[in-house]
Design a protein around this motif. Sequence first.
Motif, mmCIF file in Angstrom:
data_model
loop_
_atom_site.group_PDB
_atom_site.id
_atom_site.type_symbol
_atom_site.label_atom_id
_atom_site.label_comp_id
_atom_site.label_asym_id
_atom_site.label_seq_id
_atom_site.Cartn_x
_atom_site.Cartn_y
_atom_site.Cartn_z
ATOM 1 N N UNK A 196 0.829 -1.205 0.000
ATOM 2 C CA UNK A 196 0.000 0.000 0.000
ATOM 3 C C UNK A 196 0.868 1.262 0.000
ATOM 4 N N UNK A 197 1.939 1.229 0.797
ATOM 5 C CA UNK A 197 2.818 2.386 0.873
ATOM 6 C C UNK A 197 3.504 2.699 -0.446
ATOM 7 N N UNK A 198 3.903 1.667 -1.167
ATOM 8 C CA UNK A 198 4.564 1.876 -2.458
ATOM 9 C C UNK A 198 3.596 2.417 -3.507
ATOM 10 N N UNK A 199 2.319 2.029 -3.405
ATOM 11 C CA UNK A 199 1.308 2.599 -4.305
ATOM 12 C C UNK A 199 1.222 4.111 -4.096
ATOM 13 N N UNK A 200 1.113 4.529 -2.847
ATOM 14 C CA UNK A 200 1.028 5.961 -2.538
ATOM 15 C C UNK A 200 2.308 6.676 -2.945
ATOM 16 N N UNK A 201 3.460 6.023 -2.736
ATOM 17 C CA UNK A 201 4.751 6.616 -3.108
ATOM 18 C C UNK A 201 4.837 6.869 -4.606
ATOM 19 N N UNK A 202 4.287 5.970 -5.405
ATOM 20 C CA UNK A 202 4.277 6.167 -6.862
ATOM 21 C C UNK A 202 3.589 7.479 -7.231
ATOM 22 N N UNK A 203 2.433 7.723 -6.642
ATOM 23 C CA UNK A 203 1.678 8.936 -6.954
ATOM 24 C C UNK A 203 2.349 10.178 -6.362
ATOM 25 N N UNK A 204 3.012 10.023 -5.227
ATOM 26 C CA UNK A 204 3.742 11.145 -4.630
ATOM 27 C C UNK A 204 4.842 11.630 -5.568
ATOM 28 N N UNK A 205 5.637 10.693 -6.099
ATOM 29 C CA UNK A 205 6.741 11.095 -6.968
ATOM 30 C C UNK A 205 6.249 11.573 -8.333
ATOM 31 N N UNK A 206 5.111 11.059 -8.785
ATOM 32 C CA UNK A 206 4.527 11.584 -10.026
ATOM 33 C C UNK A 206 4.159 13.052 -9.844
#
Length: 303
Positions: A226-236
Motif C-alpha cells: 500500500x505504501x509503495x502505491x502511494x509513493x508512486x503517486x507522490x513522486x509523479x
Amino acid sequence: MNFKVFAELVELKAKTASIFPFLLGLLYSWYHYQHVSLINMVLFFISMILFNMAVDIMDNYMDYHNATDVHDYKHATNIIGREQLSLTLVKQLMWSFIIISALIGIFLASQTSWVILWLGMFSYAMGIFYSAGPIPLSSLPVGEITSGLTMGIIIPIICVYLNLYDIVPFNGLFVVNIAILALPAACAISNLMLANNTCDLEEDRLNNRHTLVHYIGRQRAVKLFKGLVITSFFFATLGVILQITPWSVLLIWVIFPKIWKNTTRYAQKQIKTKTFPLAIQNLALIVFAQTVLFAIGVLLHLS
C-alpha cells in the motif's frame, strides 16, 4: 517450442516493466532538449529486450534447477518441466540473447560514453545475479529493490544519457532528476515483485527462497504494498512540481481510485491465481498512464 511456450519462457507479458521506463527516458530527452538519437534508441531497445528475456529464461531455468522434491513445482508449474523443454536449447537461447545484447551495449558505449558501459555492467550484474549464483538476489530480501532499481531507474538513465551524452554532464543533479521521473514506475515494479513473493511465500520457503516477505511477514508486506502505491503517486506529483515532467502528468490522479480499489482487494487476500493479477494491472495502469500523460505534455509543449 511454439510461440506460446516461448512467450511464457521469456515472460513476454511482463515486458511493460522495461518498455515504459524506456519510453519515459525518450520523452524526457525530447521534452527538455528536443533531442533524440534514433539509432541509439533502436539499438538500446533491442539490447534491453534481449537481456530482459535472457534474465527471465535464466530465472525459469534456475527455479527449475533448484526446485526441491517436496512438492510438484518442478514438473507441474515451471514452464521448463511442464513442457519438457530441452535444457540445452534453453541455455543456448539464454546465452545467445546475453551475448548479442552485450555486444550491442559495448558498441553503444564505444560510440557515446564509457558511462554507458559502467551502467550496463551494473545492470548485467544485477540481472545475472538476480537468478544465478549460490544465493540468487531473488531468493534474498533485496529482490524488490533490485528489480525496481534496474528496470525502473537504470533503464531511463541509460536511455536519456544515450540521447544527451554530448549535451548534459553526468552528475548528481542529472541522476536525481531522472530518478524522480522514474520512481513512480520503479515503485510499481517493486510492488509487482513484492506481490509475487507474498503470494508465493509458502512455495518459496519449500524451495529455500527467503525473500523479504519471509522476514517481515504477510501483514507488513501488504502494508508495504500500500505504501509503495502511494509513493508512486507522490513522486509523479513531485516531478510536476519540480518541472521535471509536464503538468499533464498530474492527471495520473484520475486513475488513483481504480488503483486503490485493486490495492484494497489484493490486501484482503493474496492468491496467485485470483488477486496477483491486480498487482499486474496496477503496474500496467501506472506506467501506461504516466507515459501517455507525459507524451500529451510533450505535444502540448511543442504546439
